[in-house]
Motif scaffolding. Structure first.
Motif: not given
Ligand code: CTP
Ligand code: MG
Length: 584
Positions: A365-366, A447-449, A502-505
């Motif tokens: 999606a991204h 996502f944090e990890y 960036d997207l994970a954060r």
């Protein structure tokens, strides 16, 4: 060998040749036609969303599944049908050749039927009464395959009141539908399981994949009669999304096996063969000739490209009738072994597949992943990252590859090209994890990890289940589980990795914000996974956050409102068909 091959490809009197135009892939698979198939489908879909620790039914070994599916595919034929065909008459006509075990119809620029006979002899019987078409203006290259064209002798004889063959869509849902399903879900766990259910390969799609390999095997068999064409990658490792490519492995090892047979006396007979300087050149020559074969003689094989100078030489083509984009390789046994390993990881705990599907959809999606080769992260790399993350939980949800190796017995031993690919293959002997974390927590923690992972110095290693120092300077280093000197994500650029981080954060941040400010189900606003899957949400939120204009809850509310209205407008493609932004 070529002369032997010509046995099947012998030119008969010139006949008409159906034009082969490369068309965009569009699939609308139909429903399977038997009650048994319905029951199996129910079992498959319900079984796939139970949690691993609850599901105590014995699970089949990868090799058992492959064997069953291959055998099933050999008894199966593919038929291009007239559009308005009576299902009952069609089945009656085919039953002359023997009882039918299963069938289904699907649409892919025309109506197709996949028919599985109970016995393989029925296929030969059908072939024996099938003619090669003749036309005035074109010439056919005759090939007695299992891919047929059914014509009505007199179309007007089909009474209009006869019920026509039923086709139901097996493609993944449109963005709009997915958005609705996710918004209606009861929890984030429910959202992840819903997404898995909607995107996983259906029973029919899996059958079609094995059938396509079997049809290609018939063509390659014209040159190498004892060859096997096996699917690998996401078509069989349980992580395939509807629409994923079909990776095939041309296995010529069966041919060599005859040399292992005992011979009497003091003699040893060998085939006269041509020698070439290296294994790689042999692979290139074999694929080159099979590529020619597919291009010139393979019914429905179009857009054949020979990509022989790649690290792993391959032939890429579209199989028009199934709509699959196919990659055919040979001498690639290790990839088959990684598919088996991933299949085991996917079956050990149902949270694995649910999380992998969501991460794959999120990445698509991204535009973090792409169907075009380039500096992007691949789905394979993402899957390994999820497995690694699940090995790092406390207690671990997945065991390390080294641990799976310690559980192996003598029969599991497997060395390929000097690489130790041994691990336990009977997944029923692996103890389920005691970890009971929810999917919601795991998604957030993933996502944090990776939003905080030291990619600059650490490598991801599922063999040991812990970070290791990077042996080389690629931005992203994920060790190939079996060819341990290889980095499976060597292609990924620093900017693509940064985009992922960036997207994970941002995604972790969005989920955290929503913990405090979740919209009520009756508001029909996107929430949880739905928010993360809508393209540009994270970017826009990131911008909004930087500007610090409004409180977070208000910014999200406004943004989601605008996305909600624009998503309805954007849910059709240029052909006016529904599209899914999360498709590869
Ligand atoms: N593979 C590998 N090393 C790589 C890339 C691929 O070993 N650097 C193997 C993996 O077993 C992978 C298979 O080749 O599953 C097929 O590769 P690919 O089609 O890129 O990945 P899939 O897992 O099939 O995922 P997708 O759904 O994107 O096709
Ligand atoms: Mg693939």
């Amino acid at each position: 060998m070529a002369a032997r091959g010509l046995g099947l490809l012998t030119l008969l009197p010139l006949c008409a040749r159906r034009s082969q135009v490369l068309r965009p892939i569009h699939r609308l698979l139909s429903r399977a036609g038997t009650v048994a198939a319905d029951v199996r489908r129910e079992e498959q879909s319900s079984g796939s969303v139970e949690t691993g620790s609850e599901d105590r039914t014995p699970k089949k070994k990868f090799s058992e599944v492959q064997k069953e599916r291959r055998e099933q595919a050999k008894r199966t034929v593919l038929i291009h049908c007239p559009n308005k065909i009576s299902e009952k008459k069609f089945l009656k006509y085919l039953s002359q050749h023997g009882p039918i075990n299963n069938h289904f119809f699907y649409e892919s620029f025309g109506l197709y039927a996949v028919v599985e006979f109970c016995q393989q002899e029925s296929v030969a019987s059908l072939q024996s009464v099938t003619r090669t078409p003749s036309m005035d203006t074109e010439a056919a290259i005759p090939f007695r395959s299992r891919f047929f064209n059914l014509r009505l002798k007199s179309p007007s004889n089909q009474p209009s009141e006869q019920p026509h063959a039923q086709c139901s869509s097996q493609s993944s849902p449109s963005s709009k539908k997915l958005f609705e399903l996710l918004c209606d879900a009861e929890s984030i766990d429910d959202q992840l399981n819903t997404l898995l259910k909607e995107f996983q390969l259906t029973e029919e799609n899996t059958r079609l994949r094995y059938l396509t390999c079997s049809l290609i095997e018939d063509i390659a068999g014209a040159y190498f009669p004892d060859c096997t064409v096996r699917p690998f990658g996401s078509s069989v490792n349980s992580f395939g999304k509807l629409g994923c490519d079909l990776d095939m492995f041309l296995d010529l090892d069966e041919i060599g096996k005859f040399s292992a047979h005992k011979t009497s006396g003091n003699f040893l007979m060998e085939f006269q063969v041509k020698n070439v300087p290296s294994e790689r050149i042999a692979t290139q020559k074999i694929l080159s000739v099979i590529g020619e074969c597919l291009d010139h003689f393979g019914p429905g094989c179009v857009g054949v490209q020979k990509i022989l100078n790649a690290r792993c030489p391959l032939v890429r083509f579209s199989h028009q009738a199934s709509g699959f984009q196919c990659d055919l390789t040979t001498n690639n046994r290790i990839a088959l072994k990684s598919s088996e390993l991933l299949y085991i990881y996917g079956a050990l705990d149902s949270r694995v597949r649910a999380l992998v599907f969501s991460i794959r959809c999120w990445a698509r999606a991204h535009s973090l992943t792409s169907s075009i080769p380039g500096a992007w992260i691949t789905n394979f790399s993402l899957t390994i990252m999820v497995i690694f993350f699940l090995q790092r939980r406390s207690p671990p949800i997945l065991p390390t590859l080294d641990y799976l190796k310690t559980l192996a017995d003598a029969e599991d031993k497997c060395i390929i090209e000097g690489h130790n690919c041994t691990f336990i293959r009977d997944l029923n002997r692996i103890k389920p994890s005691g970890n009971t974390e929810t999917l919601e927590l795991l998604l957030k923690e993933f996502f944090e990890y990776f939003g905080n992972f030291a990619f600059n110095k650490n490598s991801i290693n599922i063999r040991q289940g812990r970070e290791q120092n990077k042996p080389e300077s690629s931005p992203l280093h994920i060790q190939n589980p079996f060819e341990t000197s290889l980095n499976i994500s060597k292609n990924v650029s620093q900017s693509q990795l940064q985009k992922f981080v960036d997207l994970a954060r941002e995604s972790a941040w969005i989920l955290q914000q929503q913990d405090q400010d979740r919209p009520s189900p009756s508001s029909h606003q996107p929430w949880g996974l739905a928010t993360l899957l809508l393209p540009s949400v994270a970017n826009s939120l990131c911008l909004a956050k930087k500007k610090k204009k409004k409180p977070a809850s208000e910014r999200i509310k406004n943004l989601l409102e605008s996305i909600k209205s624009s998503s309805a407008e954007n849910s059709t493609d240029t052909n006016g068909k529904s599209t899914v932004s999360t498709q590869p």
